[in-house]
Design a protein around this motif. Structure first.
Motif, PDB file in Angstrom:
ATOM      1  N   ALA A   8      -6.920  27.305  -7.318  1.00  0.00           N
ATOM      2  CA  ALA A   8      -5.964  27.945  -6.406  1.00  0.00           C
ATOM      3  C   ALA A   8      -4.851  26.987  -5.976  1.00  0.00           C
ATOM      4  N   LEU A   9      -5.055  25.674  -6.166  1.00  0.00           N
ATOM      5  CA  LEU A   9      -4.005  24.694  -5.883  1.00  0.00           C
ATOM      6  C   LEU A   9      -2.921  24.692  -6.947  1.00  0.00           C
ATOM      7  N   CYS A  10      -3.261  25.144  -8.136  1.00  0.00           N
ATOM      8  CA  CYS A  10      -2.431  24.906  -9.311  1.00  0.00           C
ATOM      9  C   CYS A  10      -1.430  26.031  -9.571  1.00  0.00           C
ATOM     10  N   ASP A  11      -0.332  25.661 -10.200  1.00  0.00           N
ATOM     11  CA  ASP A  11       0.672  26.625 -10.661  1.00  0.00           C
ATOM     12  C   ASP A  11       1.396  26.013 -11.851  1.00  0.00           C
ATOM     13  N   GLU A  12       2.566  26.541 -12.189  1.00  0.00           N
ATOM     14  CA  GLU A  12       3.278  26.051 -13.363  1.00  0.00           C
ATOM     15  C   GLU A  12       3.842  24.649 -13.165  1.00  0.00           C
ATOM     16  N   THR A  13       3.992  24.204 -11.923  1.00  0.00           N
ATOM     17  CA  THR A  13       4.552  22.862 -11.676  1.00  0.00           C
ATOM     18  C   THR A  13       3.476  21.793 -11.510  1.00  0.00           C
ATOM     19  N   PHE A  14       2.252  22.211 -11.232  1.00  0.00           N
ATOM     20  CA  PHE A  14       1.123  21.268 -11.174  1.00  0.00           C
ATOM     21  C   PHE A  14      -0.105  22.017 -11.661  1.00  0.00           C
ATOM     22  N   ASN A  15      -0.622  21.637 -12.825  1.00  0.00           N
ATOM     23  CA  ASN A  15      -1.798  22.327 -13.350  1.00  0.00           C
ATOM     24  C   ASN A  15      -3.005  21.401 -13.342  1.00  0.00           C
ATOM     25  N   LYS A  16      -4.161  21.951 -13.629  1.00  0.00           N
ATOM     26  CA  LYS A  16      -5.407  21.190 -13.488  1.00  0.00           C
ATOM     27  C   LYS A  16      -5.485  19.994 -14.432  1.00  0.00           C
ATOM     28  N   MET A  70       0.842  -1.195   0.000  1.00  0.00           N
ATOM     29  CA  MET A  70       0.000   0.000   0.000  1.00  0.00           C
ATOM     30  C   MET A  70       0.880   1.250   0.000  1.00  0.00           C
ATOM     31  N   LYS A  71       0.431   2.242  -0.726  1.00  0.00           N
ATOM     32  CA  LYS A  71       1.179   3.492  -0.837  1.00  0.00           C
ATOM     33  C   LYS A  71       0.955   4.387   0.379  1.00  0.00           C
ATOM     34  N   ASN A  72       1.916   5.252   0.666  1.00  0.00           N
ATOM     35  CA  ASN A  72       1.687   6.340   1.607  1.00  0.00           C
ATOM     36  C   ASN A  72       0.926   7.450   0.892  1.00  0.00           C
ATOM     37  N   VAL A  73       0.195   8.248   1.656  1.00  0.00           N
ATOM     38  CA  VAL A  73      -0.610   9.325   1.072  1.00  0.00           C
ATOM     39  C   VAL A  73      -0.293  10.620   1.804  1.00  0.00           C
ATOM     40  N   TYR A  74      -0.043  11.684   1.027  1.00  0.00           N
ATOM     41  CA  TYR A  74       0.331  12.966   1.595  1.00  0.00           C
ATOM     42  C   TYR A  74      -0.564  14.079   1.048  1.00  0.00           C
ATOM     43  N   ILE A  75      -0.951  14.990   1.934  1.00  0.00           N
ATOM     44  CA  ILE A  75      -1.561  16.245   1.490  1.00  0.00           C
ATOM     45  C   ILE A  75      -0.400  17.179   1.160  1.00  0.00           C
ATOM     46  N   THR A  76      -0.232  17.474  -0.126  1.00  0.00           N
ATOM     47  CA  THR A  76       0.933  18.261  -0.537  1.00  0.00           C
ATOM     48  C   THR A  76       0.595  19.722  -0.815  1.00  0.00           C
ATOM     49  N   ARG A  77      -0.671  20.012  -1.076  1.00  0.00           N
ATOM     50  CA  ARG A  77      -1.113  21.393  -1.273  1.00  0.00           C
ATOM     51  C   ARG A  77      -2.519  21.539  -0.704  1.00  0.00           C
ATOM     52  N   ILE A  78      -2.807  22.739  -0.239  1.00  0.00           N
ATOM     53  CA  ILE A  78      -4.137  23.018   0.282  1.00  0.00           C
ATOM     54  C   ILE A  78      -4.479  24.476  -0.010  1.00  0.00           C
ATOM     55  N   ALA A  79      -5.705  24.711  -0.467  1.00  0.00           N
ATOM     56  CA  ALA A  79      -6.099  26.060  -0.884  1.00  0.00           C
ATOM     57  C   ALA A  79      -7.568  26.292  -0.535  1.00  0.00           C
ATOM     58  N   LYS A  80      -7.992  27.550  -0.643  1.00  0.00           N
ATOM     59  CA  LYS A  80      -9.371  27.907  -0.318  1.00  0.00           C
ATOM     60  C   LYS A  80      -9.872  28.951  -1.304  1.00  0.00           C
ATOM     61  N   PHE A  81     -11.191  29.095  -1.348  1.00  0.00           N
ATOM     62  CA  PHE A  81     -11.807  30.213  -2.055  1.00  0.00           C
ATOM     63  C   PHE A  81     -13.013  30.675  -1.252  1.00  0.00           C
ATOM     64  N   LEU A  82     -12.975  31.930  -0.815  1.00  0.00           N
ATOM     65  CA  LEU A  82     -14.069  32.536  -0.071  1.00  0.00           C
ATOM     66  C   LEU A  82     -14.626  33.674  -0.925  1.00  0.00           C
ATOM     67  N   PRO A  83     -15.905  33.635  -1.266  1.00  0.00           N
ATOM     68  CA  PRO A  83     -16.440  34.604  -2.227  1.00  0.00           C
ATOM     69  C   PRO A  83     -16.675  35.987  -1.624  1.00  0.00           C
ATOM     70  N   ASN A  84     -16.372  37.003  -2.433  1.00  0.00           N
ATOM     71  CA  ASN A  84     -16.707  38.390  -2.099  1.00  0.00           C
ATOM     72  C   ASN A  84     -16.086  38.857  -0.785  1.00  0.00           C
ATOM     73  N   GLU A  85     -16.666  39.867  -0.181  1.00  0.00           N
ATOM     74  CA  GLU A  85     -16.130  40.436   1.053  1.00  0.00           C
ATOM     75  C   GLU A  85     -16.779  39.768   2.269  1.00  0.00           C
ATOM     76  N   PRO A  86     -16.079  39.745   3.417  1.00  0.00           N
ATOM     77  CA  PRO A  86     -16.703  39.184   4.620  1.00  0.00           C
ATOM     78  C   PRO A  86     -17.946  39.971   5.020  1.00  0.00           C
ATOM     79  N   VAL A  87     -18.962  39.243   5.480  1.00  0.00           N
ATOM     80  CA  VAL A  87     -20.238  39.853   5.865  1.00  0.00           C
ATOM     81  C   VAL A  87     -20.329  39.865   7.388  1.00  0.00           C
TER      82      VAL A  87
END
Length: 377
Positions: free
Chosen positions: A74-82, A1-18
């Motif tokens: 938001a997770l993606c960049d030039e080294t890992f894209n969608k 069985m493989k090991n599993v790692y969370i290597t990136r984490i991102a968020k998106f919160l819409p608009n301004e805080p209410v």
């Protein structure tokens, strides 16, 4: 069985805080009267700001699938894209429609080629179930990476027009036109937003988190429905689904509003939560000393002190300095909350190699609980 790692984490919160005083302006006033319950509920939950996918004119800015897609991007960049994603697993309790599935709609917005999609249903645990599917797929060698999301767009379920037919119906039959507290309770509790995690079989990135294990427990076998939408709870405790009501009744009974049996919630959510936490810890032979950061998803600060006391009552001890919460700033984002908490902790600069993180997510729908145990590597 493989090991599993969370290597990136991102968020998106819409608009301004209410802020609290602007909530009713965003969601609308029911029956032309400001809510009497709002201040009581907000005083108890202690949430200061939250996010809605609604602009200043009341127009919807994002649907749920779009929120999740934004978090994935938001997770993606030039080294890992969608286009590198092999599996997309998306959990929510507020999908934009019954069909197609939530993950299929997210995939449609990403437009990133052929891949496997998975859409666990449920409430808050659906975000953790999305994570577990990705975890198991990598662990078993099915894929080498997976993107998992937790998201909600509950603001559209909480807007005043959802309740207007019921209020009008109550007036017609000369009942006092006050919305039941169980229905109004969640209007002032829930928020919009999305979180996303990249899982890989190698520990890449600046501070990868190894997923040591995940566990889940359900108490539906002994407890009635507590939180629900798309149905109505009958006097005998059973749930009658929308599909068994005539279409002209759906609005009169606000069948598609989210509702909470507050009494059942208070009697069970903490006790079963700590009991299941002990089961998970005992199964994997860890104690409180093996936890550096405790991230419990709580819907309200009302439960914070009570959860601490219940943990003590059941023979455990988790001092406050181990707790990490961000409810006051981002609100209760249901399936996305644990993603948003972990994202903030990872980017806080507090973590060091070897730290152990314990995630706990309760779901009051029919009382289910999900757990994950992580190591900073």
């Amino acid at each position: 069985m493989k090991n599993v790692y969370i290597t990136r984490i991102a968020k998106f919160l819409p608009n301004e805080p209410v802020e609290n005083e602007a909530m009713e302006e965003k969601l609308g006033v029911i029956n032309g009267k400001t809510s009497k319950a709002r201040r009581i509920i907000l005083r108890n939950n202690q949430i200061k700001t939250r996010y809605y996918a609604i602009d200043k004119d009341g127009n919807v800015t994002h649907n749920n699938a779009q929120l999740a897609a934004k978090a994935v991007e938001a997770l993606c960049d030039e080294t890992f894209n969608k286009n590198d994603i092999e599996l997309l697993s998306c959990g929510t309790s507020s999908p934009d429609q019954i069909l197609p599935s939530h993950a299929a709609m997210v995939h449609g917005f990403l437009k990133n080629g052929n891949l496997e999609v998975n859409s666990p249903s449920g409430a808050c645990c659906s975000g953790m179930n999305a994570l577990k599917y990705g975890y198991m797929a990598i662990k078993s060698g099915q894929v080498s990476n997976a993107v998992c999301t937790g998201s909600e767009r509950t603001s559209s379920w909480m807007k005043a027009d959802i309740f207007e037919d019921e209020v009008a119906h109550l007036q017609e039959i000369e009942e006092h036109p006050i919305l039941a507290f169980n229905k109004e309770f969640l209007r002032w509790m829930l928020s919009d937003g999305a979180g996303a995690m990249l899982l890989e079989s190698e520990p890449k990135g600046e501070s990868p988190l190894k997923i040591e294990w995940m566990e889940g427990y359900s108490y539906a076998f002994e407890l009635d429905t507590c939180m629900y939408a798309g149905g109505d709870k009958l006097d005998d405790g059973s749930l009658k689904p929308w599909s068994e009501y005539p279409a002209d009744v759906w609005g009169k009974k606000s069948l598609f509003a989210m509702k909470q049996d507050v009494k059942l919630l208070g009697e069970n959510i903490l006790q079963k939560g700590v009991a299941s936490m002990k089961l998970a810890m005992e199964k994997h032979n860890i104690t409180e000393d093996d936890i550096d950061y405790y991230l419990p998803h709580i819907s309200s600060y009302y439960f914070k002190e009570n959860l601490y006391n219940e943990i003590e009552r059941q023979g455990l001890h988790l001092p406050w300095e181990k707790w990490f919460l961000n409810l006051q700033k981002v609100g209760n984002v249901g399936a996305g909350s644990i993603y948003l908490m972990l994202e903030e902790l990872v980017h806080s600069g507090k973590l060091k190699k070897g730290d152990k993180i314990f995630l706990q997510v309760p779901e009051s729908a029919r009382f289910a609980y999900s757990y994950a145990y992580l190591t900073v590597v």
